[in-house]
Design an enzyme around this catalytic site. Structure first.
Site, PDB file in Angstrom:
ATOM      1  N   TYR A  33      -3.010  -0.737  10.320  1.00 41.04           N
ATOM      2  CA  TYR A  33      -2.961  -1.038   8.882  1.00 41.04           C
ATOM      3  C   TYR A  33      -1.648  -0.565   8.265  1.00 41.04           C
ATOM      4  O   TYR A  33      -0.980  -1.303   7.534  1.00 41.04           O
ATOM      5  CB  TYR A  33      -4.144  -0.375   8.186  1.00 41.04           C
ATOM      6  N   SER A  93       0.841  -1.196   0.000  1.00 40.58           N
ATOM      7  CA  SER A  93       0.000   0.000   0.000  1.00 40.58           C
ATOM      8  C   SER A  93       0.875   1.245   0.000  1.00 40.58           C
ATOM      9  O   SER A  93       2.025   1.216   0.470  1.00 40.58           O
ATOM     10  CB  SER A  93      -0.909   0.012   1.234  1.00 40.58           C
TER      11      SER A  93
END
Length: 684
Positions: free
Chosen positions: A574, A561
């Site tokens: 996350y 990500s």
């Protein structure tokens, strides 16, 4: 002018119906084997006058699925006139090119080598088939006498001759000399039947096949493959499949030394019984006989000569030694028979590997080819059983097998095949592939030629995606929780049993919980790290084990990500786990490079539309953080990028293909941003 596409509809319709019925029953013929024809009339495209034509299954088609575009359409007057210019058996291959000058209108499909058989036989309808029962008689040592005993004078024996124009002349002469006959058994090859109507022809074909089946069953001895070998019986199913999965990566490396192959495994009762019997080493060494069989299976298989309880490391060592011997023997076979103008040797690896007590592993350029090769060897086992039951199995001479395997006409057929796709013969496993980014990746990989294992926690979603991708010859589904070592091992076992191995793994499974630090619980932290950090580690470890054993290199891709490098608010867990994944890429690239395994990552951002994570609550959470409507979150992300473009799952899939499709062969340890340009996430 009349249309060139105005056939005798009754003749063509009857031909297609007959072909589909015959081809849909494996007792009648093997996949893509045999051909059928019908004669009738249609208008000449120039004069409009009725013209005698023949419709015959074209080269490479399959009877079970044959449609009108798969038929070659030829003028009978011109086809029969070829007998006047036939230069003799030594030059009969020249006649195949002459078929093109007999085509009617645009001609339909390319005519096959068996076109002469259909055109020269004086019957309105002709079937040429490869039934196991018929080939058993054709490959028996005293096949001619057995054919006479089985059929009397209604079916005539034709000695072995390679398919071609001369065989067509031979069969035409047999029919003319035996007006009472309904067909013939072709030595070492198959059967041909004929009839005045399509119904009569089909009835005659089935009569020959079923009569031969009954004859072999009633006349044959009970155990044609001999007594059971002590210790060579099938392992219990669970042990059998576990051992098959353990051996599969090694066996794929054996079958792929010359070029990568896709595999297929079967432990059918016919195979397991054959390998448990005393005569299987002798019979396997004799090889297959029907040309359709050995063109797919090679002249003989590689057979492990150890019982299934042998320790795995000893079996592996023996398999490597047998492979070395197999390659040497195949090269010697080529040298024995090759002429100065023979095509170059295509490869010396086996297409069929037999492991007693476990089953059969078959290989080909794609899954369908591998599966069909295995089906053909099962046909060959049935042929051996039938021949040994009533006589002894005697396939055609090795020199004749070579003439067909390295036939210039076969070589020309191979040259006409389309170039392989970039990911042909590669096997991928994608986690989280039941939706969103993973689903898009699976679709792109299959489109580029790969076989894909669709792995997802939601088994129903995974199954639906696998079906979308084309079913088991293209994709299979596995239900897997990536936090479970046992489920991951089971997923890779399913992958190697389905396709032979694994070459390309995409760590895509993920979850996201967006909360400020003070609201993030230990469970939130652990859940995300279990799925993405621990899960990626477990999947990569299982993948590396298979890839190292295969010795074919490989690719591992992490879908990380932008958050792996960008510090944003309210997603401590996350972002931390994505940073973990990003560093796994670097660590594994450094460790696995010596095995030819490349490890790279992709850093997407703002993939809202079609995303499983965003649909599962992450979208609402992030929308709340940024103060926008959830429905407009994708637009919001797009406007904060340099390119002002929304990122879709397909864009991430494109990046996976860019890393694995063959152009970036010297790239490992790289992270590719797919975020439409986020300056704060630029890699430094």
């Amino acid at each position: 002018m009349a249309s060139a596409t105005s056939p005798d509809d009754s003749a063509v319709g009857a031909l297609l119906g007959r072909s589909n019925r015959l081809g849909s029953d494996p007792r009648n013929t093997n996949y893509a084997g045999g051909n059928t024809s019908a004669k009738g009339t249609a208008p000449d495209p120039v004069t409009g006058a009725d013209t005698e034509l023949m419709w015959v299954k074209g080269s490479g088609g399959d009877l079970g699925t044959l449609t009108e575009p798969g038929l070659a359409v030829l003028r009978l007057d011109r086809l029969r006139a070829l007998t006047q210019v036939y230069p003799g058996v030594e030059r009969e291959d020249e006649m195949v090119a002459a078929f093109d000058y007999c085509l009617h209108g645009k001609g339909g499909a390319a005519p096959s080598i068996d076109t002469a058989m259909h055109g020269l036989v004086d019957a309105a309808h002709v079937d040429h088939l490869h039934p196991d029962s018929g080939i058993a008689l054709a490959c028996a040592a005293d096949g001619e006498a057995l054919t006479k005993e089985c059929f009397g004078d209604s079916v005539v024996w034709v000695p072995w001759r390679r398919p071609g124009f001369q065989l067509g002349l031979d069969i035409a002469a047999v029919k003319e000399a035996h007006p009472q006959a309904i067909g013939c058994v072709l030595g070492g090859h198959g059967i041909t039947a004929w009839g005045a109507t399509s119904e009569e022809c089909e009835r005659n074909s089935l009569h020959i096949i079923r009569t031969a089946e009954t004859f072999l069953a009633q006349r044959g001895k009970a155990e044609p493959f001999g007594p059971e070998l002590d210790g060579y019986g099938p392992l219990p199913e669970g042990e059998r499949r576990a051992r098959a999965a353990a051996l599969a990566p090694l066996l794929r490396s054996i079958a792929s030394q010359d070029r990568p192959q896709v595999g297929h495994f079967t432990d059918s009762p016919e195979v397991l019984d054959f390998l448990s019997r005393a005569e299987h080493p002798r019979l396997a060494a004799l090889g297959t006989s029907c040309p359709d069989h050995f063109l797919r299976t090679k002249v003989r298989p590689l057979v492990l000569d150890l019982p299934p309880t042998t320790p795995l490391d000893e079996a592996a060592e023996r398999l490597r030694a047998l492979h070395t011997a197999y390659r040497e023997e195949y090269a010697a076979y080529y040298r024995r028979h090759a002429a100065p103008d023979s095509p170059a040797m295509r490869g010396a690896d086996p297409a069929i590997i037999l492991v007693p007590g476990v089953g059969m592993f078959s290989y080909g350029k794609d899954k369908q080819t591998a599966r069909v090769a295995g089906e053909f060897y099962v046909n060959a086992v049935n042929v051996m059983r039938g021949a040994e039951a009533v006589s002894s199995y005697r396939p055609i001479e090795e020199s004749e097998k070579f003439r067909i395997e390295y036939w210039e006409l076969e070589e020309a057929k191979l040259r006409r095949m389309p170039a392989p796709k970039p990911l042909a013969a590669r096997i991928a496993l994608v986690t989280g592939a039941g939706s969103g980014i993973g689903k898009a990746i699976a679709h792109r990989l299959v489109a580029e030629g790969a076989c894909v294992v669709v792995a997802d926690l939601d088994g129903d979603n995974a199954a639906a995606v696998a079906e979308e991708l084309g079913g088991p010859d293209k994709a299979v589904a596995v239900t897997v929780d990536v936090t479970s070592e046992e489920q991951i091992e089971a997923a890779f076992a399913a992958a190697v049993l389905a396709f032979g191995g694994v070459d390309l793994v995409v760590n895509n499974a993920g979850i996201s919980i967006s909360k400020p630090l003070l609201e993030t619980t230990a469970r939130d932290w652990d859940l995300q790290h279990d799925i993405m950090a621990r899960g990626s580690f477990l999947v990569s470890r299982a993948a590396a084990k298979v890839m190292i054993e295969q010795k074919l290199g490989g690719d591992i891709v992490y879908i990380a990500s932008k958050n792996a490098v960008f510090a944003g608010p309210n997603n401590i867990a996350y972002s931390a786990v994505k940073a973990d994944q990003a560093h796994q890429v670097r660590l594994l690239a450094a460790e696995l490079g010596e095995h030819g395994i490349r490890v790279n990552g992709i850093n997407p951002d703002g993939v809202v539309r079609g995303s499983g994570i965003f649909a599962g609550g992450w979208g609402a959470q992030r929308a709340a953080v940024y103060g926008v409507e959830e429905a407009k979150l994708g637009e919001f992300y797009a406007q904060r990028t340099l390119l002002k473009r929304e990122v879709l799952p397909e864009h991430v899939a494109n990046a996976v293909f860019a890393l694995t499709g063959g152009q970036l062969t010297h790239t490992t340890g790289l992270h590719i941003p797919v975020d439409a340009g986020v300056a704060a996430a630029f890699l430094r």
